[in-house]
Each structure stands twice: as structure tokens, then as C-alpha cells.
Design a protein around this motif. Structure first.
Motif, mmCIF file in Angstrom:
data_model
loop_
_atom_site.group_PDB
_atom_site.id
_atom_site.type_symbol
_atom_site.label_atom_id
_atom_site.label_comp_id
_atom_site.label_asym_id
_atom_site.label_seq_id
_atom_site.Cartn_x
_atom_site.Cartn_y
_atom_site.Cartn_z
ATOM 1 N N LEU B 100 0.837 -1.202 0.000
ATOM 2 C CA LEU B 100 0.000 0.000 0.000
ATOM 3 C C LEU B 100 0.870 1.250 0.000
ATOM 4 C CD1 LEU B 100 -2.573 -1.160 2.671
ATOM 5 C CD2 LEU B 100 -2.953 -0.999 0.218
ATOM 6 N N ARG B 101 0.335 2.304 -0.590
ATOM 7 C CA ARG B 101 1.040 3.585 -0.578
ATOM 8 C C ARG B 101 1.187 4.046 0.867
ATOM 9 N NH1 ARG B 101 -2.550 7.400 -2.885
ATOM 10 N NH2 ARG B 101 -4.078 5.808 -3.327
ATOM 11 N N SER B 104 -1.266 6.491 1.903
ATOM 12 C CA SER B 104 -2.664 6.077 2.067
ATOM 13 C C SER B 104 -3.088 6.129 3.525
ATOM 14 C CB SER B 104 -2.859 4.664 1.519
ATOM 15 O OG SER B 104 -2.115 3.755 2.282
ATOM 16 N N PRO B 113 -7.636 9.783 -0.817
ATOM 17 C CA PRO B 113 -8.262 8.553 -1.280
ATOM 18 C C PRO B 113 -9.781 8.702 -1.295
ATOM 19 C CG PRO B 113 -7.497 8.272 0.980
ATOM 20 C CD PRO B 113 -7.119 9.663 0.552
ATOM 21 N N SER B 114 -10.464 7.736 -1.901
ATOM 22 C CA SER B 114 -11.916 7.794 -1.937
ATOM 23 C C SER B 114 -12.450 7.698 -0.505
ATOM 24 C CB SER B 114 -12.444 6.626 -2.766
ATOM 25 O OG SER B 114 -12.068 5.424 -2.150
ATOM 26 N N GLU B 116 -14.506 5.622 0.702
ATOM 27 C CA GLU B 116 -14.522 4.216 1.119
ATOM 28 C C GLU B 116 -13.121 3.791 1.561
ATOM 29 O OE1 GLU B 116 -15.678 5.281 -1.774
ATOM 30 O OE2 GLU B 116 -17.840 4.979 -1.590
ATOM 31 N N ALA B 117 -12.113 4.259 0.791
ATOM 32 C CA ALA B 117 -10.735 3.893 1.120
ATOM 33 C C ALA B 117 -10.334 4.508 2.454
ATOM 34 C CB ALA B 117 -9.791 4.358 0.026
ATOM 35 N N LEU B 120 -11.426 2.555 5.507
ATOM 36 C CA LEU B 120 -10.788 1.285 5.857
ATOM 37 C C LEU B 120 -9.703 1.522 6.899
ATOM 38 C CD1 LEU B 120 -10.084 -0.554 2.473
ATOM 39 C CD2 LEU B 120 -11.743 -1.163 4.199
ATOM 40 N N THR B 124 -7.585 -3.492 8.666
ATOM 41 C CA THR B 124 -8.434 -4.135 7.650
ATOM 42 C C THR B 124 -7.721 -4.166 6.306
ATOM 43 O OG1 THR B 124 -10.295 -3.087 8.762
ATOM 44 C CG2 THR B 124 -10.746 -4.086 6.632
ATOM 45 N N ARG B 125 -7.059 -3.049 5.986
ATOM 46 C CA ARG B 125 -6.346 -2.968 4.708
ATOM 47 C C ARG B 125 -5.323 -4.085 4.569
ATOM 48 N NH1 ARG B 125 -4.298 2.995 5.552
ATOM 49 N NH2 ARG B 125 -6.327 3.974 5.797
ATOM 50 N N LEU B 128 -6.853 -7.608 4.447
ATOM 51 C CA LEU B 128 -7.506 -7.869 3.163
ATOM 52 C C LEU B 128 -6.466 -8.085 2.056
ATOM 53 C CD1 LEU B 128 -10.375 -8.080 2.145
ATOM 54 C CD2 LEU B 128 -10.391 -5.622 1.729
ATOM 55 N N LEU B 129 -5.442 -7.244 2.072
ATOM 56 C CA LEU B 129 -4.401 -7.345 1.050
ATOM 57 C C LEU B 129 -3.677 -8.681 1.147
ATOM 58 C CD1 LEU B 129 -3.382 -5.421 -1.151
ATOM 59 C CD2 LEU B 129 -1.502 -4.815 0.365
ATOM 60 N N TYR B 147 -11.767 -5.893 -8.962
ATOM 61 C CA TYR B 147 -11.884 -4.917 -7.867
ATOM 62 C C TYR B 147 -10.684 -3.995 -7.718
ATOM 63 C CZ TYR B 147 -15.782 -7.937 -6.757
ATOM 64 O OH TYR B 147 -16.947 -8.659 -6.837
ATOM 65 N N LEU B 148 -9.479 -4.547 -7.766
ATOM 66 C CA LEU B 148 -8.315 -3.678 -7.542
ATOM 67 C C LEU B 148 -8.086 -2.761 -8.738
ATOM 68 C CD1 LEU B 148 -5.784 -6.079 -5.774
ATOM 69 C CD2 LEU B 148 -7.700 -4.784 -4.826
ATOM 70 N N ILE B 149 -8.327 -3.267 -9.942
ATOM 71 C CA ILE B 149 -8.173 -2.416 -11.132
ATOM 72 C C ILE B 149 -9.509 -1.820 -11.540
ATOM 73 C CG2 ILE B 149 -7.565 -2.437 -13.591
ATOM 74 C CD1 ILE B 149 -5.295 -4.217 -12.995
#
Lengths: 70, 188
Positions: B100-101, B104, B113-114, B116-117, B120, B124-125, B128-129, B147-149
């Protein structure tokens, strides 16, 4: 729960450290302008095959080999 | 541009076929970012991504005469990118995990980020990753594309060279496995 998981996965996509870089269009255009070596290679291969056939047909051992096969 | 309107892929492909080099440069600019992502997911090595994508764009240009009129350019291109990346990956056993960045983390950067992002949590990030990264490769590919793209089901199918029905069933299986992995992690 599926909808939430899907939403979290999409959000995760925003956060991934994706590779970035410069504009590739310049390099791609330069590659496309450069003369391709492929057609030249194909011609060289064809010429080599023709020379080989001539050598086989012209030299006595080559002719004998063909006669034996026939 | 036509009357200030950006040309769509279809028009750019037609112009490229008619010898307009600037039209192809426009297509490269429009799709290079997503192409980099697809190549990265296969190669998992940032240093090799640009070479693979550049080669894929050259191959796509040479294959354009065979490109079916009216077909969608992006999935066709992404399939070429993926194949190029797969060819380069053969023999390389090392595979970096997705990361992850740093920015982020809202506490560390000012990237936006969005919503939703942003919602998180860090835990959780990474959970999930890791769960995505540990999926069997066929299931992981589908999750990455969908989902990721953010590709559609149809574009995912075309990019991966599988049937849309297979995308659907693999997505379902992958989501089930992810859910199971996360629940198991939570129970620890």
C-alpha cells in the motif's frame, strides 16, 4: 456482507502502490518509427535457403544425394 | 480533438490504421496507466513494468490490422499486455507482495483517497491485502482485475482470456474464500 467486502476491495485498489512512470507514447512512437529488423531477417533467411538449394543442386555430392533419395 | 471533444478509442484506432501516428500516441497515453497495473500484477516487479508495457504497445500496433472493427480496444490491448508480462515472468521465481502507498495512511500524507478507502482501517487494509495475495492464482487474478483495477466482468474475461461465466464463478469462489480468511483472522 458480500457487498461490503466488494466495496472494501474496490477501496483497497485506490490504496495500492501502483507503479507510475513517464509518458510511454514518446518511446513507443520512436520504436514504431525505427526500421524494423524483422522483414530484413526474413529476407536473409530466404536468401540463405535459396543459396543452400543451389549448392545442393550444383555440386555432384548434392546431386548424388538427391538421386539416392529419388 | 474534434470540436473540443476527445476522440474515443474507436476513432483513434481507425485513424491509426489510416496512418495517423499521433492517434496511436493518444491511445498509448489513454491506456498506459491501466496497462502498467495489469503488467505489475503479473510481474510484481516495478522495474520491469515499463519495458513490458512499451513492448506490448509496439506489438499491439503491429497487430492492429487484425483488430476486429467495432471491438473494444482496451480489453484487447490488456490481453496483449498480460501476455507480454507473462512471457517475461517465466523463469523469475521472485514475486513481490502487493503493498500500500505510505500516503494512504491519513496520518502520514495529504493524498485524497476515496471516502470508502479512507474508511478502511490500517488493520483491515493489510488483512484484506494479505488475504487477496494468498488466494490461489486463478481466483486472485479475477479479484485483482475486477476490484483492484476496476475492470468490468466482460473486460476481465477478455483480459484473462476466459469466459464471462468463469469470471462470475471464480469471483464468487474468491469472495467466499476471502470472507472465510478474514473471519478466521478475526477469530484469532
Amino acid at each position: 456482507m458480500t457487498a461490503r467486502l466488494e466495496s472494501e476491495l474496490r477501496a483497497l485498489g485506490d490504496l495500492i502502490d501502483w507503479p507510475t512512470g513517464s509518458d510511454l507514447s514518446v518511446a513507443v512512437s520512436a520504436r514504431l518509427r525505427a526500421p524494423s529488423s524483422r522483414p530484413r531477417r526474413r529476407w536473409l533467411l530466404a536468401a540463405a535457403v535459396v543459396v543452400l538449394l543451389i549448392v545442393i543442386l550444383v555440386t555432384p555430392p548434392g546431386r548424388q544425394a538427391i538421386a539416392r533419395l529419388a | 480533438l474534434v470540436e473540443g471533444r476527445p476522440l474515443d478509442d474507436q476513432e483513434l484506432v481507425t485513424r491509426t490504421k489510416n496512418g495517423d501516428a499521433s492517434a496511436y500516441a493518444e491511445l498509448v497515453r489513454a491506456h498506459q496507466d491501466i496497462a502498467r497495473r495489469i503488467a505489475f500484477l503479473v510481474l510484481r516487479n516495478t522495474a520491469e513494468v515499463d519495458d513490458a508495457v512499451q513492448e506490448a504497445f509496439v506489438k499491439a500496433y503491429r497487430a492492429l490490422p487484425r483488430f476486429r472493427e467495432g471491438a473494444s480496444f482496451r480489453p484487447w490491448l490488456l490481453q496483449i499486455v498480460r501476455n507480454e508480462a507473462l512471457n517475461r515472468r517465466r523463469g523469475a521465481s521472485r514475486r513481490d507482495r502487493l503493498s500500500l502507498r505510505v500516503a494512504s495512511d491519513p496520518a502520514l500524507g495529504d493524498a485524497a483517497p476515496s471516502p470508502e478507502a479512507a474508511a478502511l482501517t490500517a488493520e483491515t487494509r493489510s488483512q484484506l491485502l494479505n488475504a487477496v495475495d494468498d488466494l490461489p492464482v486463478r481466483l486472485r487474478q479475477v479479484i485483482e482485475c475486477r476490484y483492484l483495477i476496476g475492470l468490468s466482468e466482460r473486460d476481465t474475461a477478455s483480459t484473462l482470456g476466459i469466459a464471462p461465466g468463469t469470471v462470475k464463478s471464480r469471483t464468487k469462489r474468491a469472495l467466499d474464500q476471502l470472507r472465510g480468511a478474514i473471519v478466521a483472522e478475526d477469530d484469532r
